[in-house]
Design an enzyme around this catalytic site. Structure first.
Site, PDB file in Angstrom:
ATOM      1  N   ASP A  73      23.302  19.333  29.526  1.00 15.82           N
ATOM      2  CA  ASP A  73      23.643  20.511  30.322  1.00 15.82           C
ATOM      3  C   ASP A  73      23.689  21.689  29.355  1.00 15.82           C
ATOM      4  OD1 ASP A  73      24.617  22.120  32.500  1.00 15.82           O
ATOM      5  OD2 ASP A  73      26.633  21.923  31.707  1.00 15.82           O
ATOM      6  N   SER A  74      23.813  22.887  29.917  1.00 11.74           N
ATOM      7  CA  SER A  74      23.973  24.063  29.050  1.00 11.74           C
ATOM      8  C   SER A  74      25.309  24.018  28.316  1.00 11.74           C
ATOM      9  CB  SER A  74      23.927  25.328  29.900  1.00 11.74           C
ATOM     10  OG  SER A  74      25.036  25.331  30.786  1.00 11.74           O
ATOM     11  N   TYR A  99      22.844  29.128  30.795  1.00  8.73           N
ATOM     12  CA  TYR A  99      21.444  29.091  31.216  1.00  8.73           C
ATOM     13  C   TYR A  99      21.232  29.945  32.468  1.00  8.73           C
ATOM     14  CZ  TYR A  99      20.286  24.856  28.408  1.00  8.73           C
ATOM     15  OH  TYR A  99      20.032  23.940  27.414  1.00  8.73           O
ATOM     16  N   GLY A 100      22.238  29.973  33.324  1.00  8.15           N
ATOM     17  CA  GLY A 100      22.071  30.531  34.667  1.00  8.15           C
ATOM     18  C   GLY A 100      21.843  32.030  34.707  1.00  8.15           C
ATOM     19  N   CYS A 142      22.314  19.522  35.064  1.00 12.13           N
ATOM     20  CA  CYS A 142      22.381  20.981  35.167  1.00 12.13           C
ATOM     21  C   CYS A 142      21.451  21.409  36.291  1.00 12.13           C
ATOM     22  CB  CYS A 142      21.928  21.583  33.835  1.00 12.13           C
ATOM     23  SG  CYS A 142      21.790  23.367  33.845  1.00 12.13           S
ATOM     24  N   ASN A 143      22.000  22.082  37.280  1.00  9.95           N
ATOM     25  CA  ASN A 143      21.169  22.541  38.399  1.00  9.95           C
ATOM     26  C   ASN A 143      20.116  23.537  37.924  1.00  9.95           C
ATOM     27  OD1 ASN A 143      22.671  21.714  41.191  1.00  9.95           O
ATOM     28  ND2 ASN A 143      24.138  21.980  39.551  1.00  9.95           N
ATOM     29  N   THR A 144      20.520  24.410  37.006  1.00 10.16           N
ATOM     30  CA  THR A 144      19.614  25.464  36.558  1.00 10.16           C
ATOM     31  C   THR A 144      18.422  24.868  35.798  1.00 10.16           C
ATOM     32  OG1 THR A 144      21.567  26.865  36.310  1.00 10.16           O
ATOM     33  CG2 THR A 144      19.533  27.657  35.308  1.00 10.16           C
ATOM     34  N   CYS A 162      26.637  24.168  40.804  1.00 14.33           N
ATOM     35  CA  CYS A 162      26.509  24.243  39.345  1.00 14.33           C
ATOM     36  C   CYS A 162      27.453  23.178  38.814  1.00 14.33           C
ATOM     37  CB  CYS A 162      26.921  25.631  38.857  1.00 14.33           C
ATOM     38  SG  CYS A 162      27.261  25.727  37.069  1.00 14.33           S
ATOM     39  N   THR A 163      27.007  22.417  37.837  1.00 17.52           N
ATOM     40  CA  THR A 163      27.815  21.266  37.414  1.00 17.52           C
ATOM     41  C   THR A 163      29.127  21.676  36.731  1.00 17.52           C
ATOM     42  OG1 THR A 163      26.461  21.101  35.405  1.00 17.52           O
ATOM     43  CG2 THR A 163      25.868  19.679  37.266  1.00 17.52           C
ATOM     44  N   HIS A 164      29.250  22.922  36.350  1.00 15.83           N
ATOM     45  CA  HIS A 164      30.540  23.390  35.814  1.00 15.83           C
ATOM     46  C   HIS A 164      31.605  23.524  36.914  1.00 15.83           C
ATOM     47  CE1 HIS A 164      28.247  24.582  32.233  1.00 15.83           C
ATOM     48  NE2 HIS A 164      29.376  24.887  31.621  1.00 15.83           N
TER      49      HIS A 164
HETATM   50  N1  DGL Z   1      25.955  23.838  34.541  1.00 14.90           N
HETATM   51  C1  DGL Z   1      24.761  24.524  34.808  1.00 14.90           C
HETATM   52  C2  DGL Z   1      24.221  24.317  36.220  1.00 14.90           C
HETATM   53  O1  DGL Z   1      24.513  23.302  36.832  1.00 14.90           O
HETATM   54  C3  DGL Z   1      24.578  25.961  34.384  1.00 14.90           C
HETATM   55  C4  DGL Z   1      25.664  26.769  33.840  1.00 14.90           C
HETATM   56  C5  DGL Z   1      25.074  27.917  33.036  1.00 14.90           C
HETATM   57  O2  DGL Z   1      24.804  27.671  31.863  1.00 14.90           O
HETATM   58  O3  DGL Z   1      24.843  28.993  33.591  1.00 14.90           O
HETATM   59  O4  DGL Z   1      23.478  25.120  36.713  1.00 14.90           O
END
Ligand code: DGL
Length: 283
Positions: free
Chosen positions: A9-10, A41-42, A72-74, A190-192
């Site tokens: 993930d990011s 990343y987003g 990570c979705n992004t 978003c996984t966060h």
């Molecule tokens: N956790 C990441 C996701 O699921 C992205 C968070 C980020 O770095 O912006 O998209």
């Protein structure tokens, strides 16, 4: 099911997927890379996310992973197709906002979606949304800064920024509740964001359902691994002969360590936290 699974993930967000993976695959070993040195990343360009995804993929292959989970979705939205084309032999599992599970749960047919700007702008997400748009109304919200605030809170324990951003974004989405016209289901795209569950619950109340994709991704990974036969000599990759969990960070490994201690249940005592060599600059 054994096997060595690479997860990235990011940053620390993918730990929410790793939780589910470890529950679903208790015999497997995992290498997790938090690319915190190049996050978020987003809010970066697709080119940045692609360069980072390829660099991480190369690092994980050095450890001889037998499957990859893009937690990570992004990065899934931007890079999964290219990575699958680059490594056709490797099972690569991605994560996308849980719109379909949300549809199955929502009664008001008004569903909120919180995600990064980049995920929402991706062709992959737009296609998914368009395929379901006749079944419910989706209220999408880009949540700039929220992943970063969650990242910072892991070591500081200060959740005030998370609270402020969640309040701002949920307010912008409209009314939440179980009456007609209200959002009764919120997708954490978003996984966060599962690590902001407490704050969101407090704001939205217990009746609003929060949905994320960890268990579904874990089940999918188990199915993909079950289709593979691993040669005996690949069972223990040389860089982690006996270790069940290796956690690497391109940023501060202490942030990852704090997050894992807080959010990974049954953290094995022998888990290792390392700053990794993946720190070449990316655009
Ligand atoms: N956790 C990441 C996701 O699921 C992205 C968070 C980020 O770095 O912006 O998209």
């Amino acid at each position: 099911m054994t096997g060595l699974v690479g997860v990235f993930d990011s940053g620390i967000g993918g730990l929410s997927i790793l939780q589910a993976l470890r529950a679903e695959l208790p015999q497997s070993r995992f290498i997790y890379i938090a690319d915190s040195g190049h996050a978020p990343y987003g809010e970066r360009t697709d080119a940045h996310v692609m360069v980072r995804s390829r660099a991480i993929m190369a690092e994980l292959l050095r450890h001889q992973v037998q499957a990859l989970v893009i937690a990570c979705n992004t990065a899934t939205a931007v890079a999964i197709e290219q990575l699958r084309a680059d490594y056709p032999e490797l099972p690569i599992i991605g994560v996308e906002p849980a719109l379909k599970p949300a549809l199955a749960l929502s009664r008001t047919r008004r569903i909120g979606v919180m995600a990064t700007r980049s995920t929402l702008a991706s062709a992959k997400f737009k296609t998914l949304l368009a395929s379901l748009a006749d079944q419910a109304e989706f209220v999408v919200q880009a949540c700039d800064g929220l992943a970063d605030a969650i990242e910072r809170s892991a070591s500081s324990n200060d959740t005030s920024d998370i609270q402020a951003l969640c309040a701002q974004y949920t307010k912008a989405m409209g009314s939440f509740g179980t009456h007609i016209g209200q959002i009764d289901t919120l997708v954490l795209g978003c996984t966060h964001y599962p690590f902001a569950t407490e704050e969101l619950r407090e704001m939205l109340g217990p009746q609003v359902q929060l949905v994320s994709n960890g268990p579904a991704v874990a089940r999918q990974t188990r199915l993909k691994l079950a289709q593979r036969v691993f040669p005996a000599d690949v069972q223990s990759a040389p860089l982690i002969p006996s270790m069940r969990l290796l956690l690497l960070s391109s940023g501060d490994p202490q942030v990852l360590q704090c997050a894992a201690q807080r959010w990974l249940p049954r953290m094995p005592a022998e888990a290792l936290f390392l700053a990794n060599p993946l720190n070449e600059s990316a655009q």
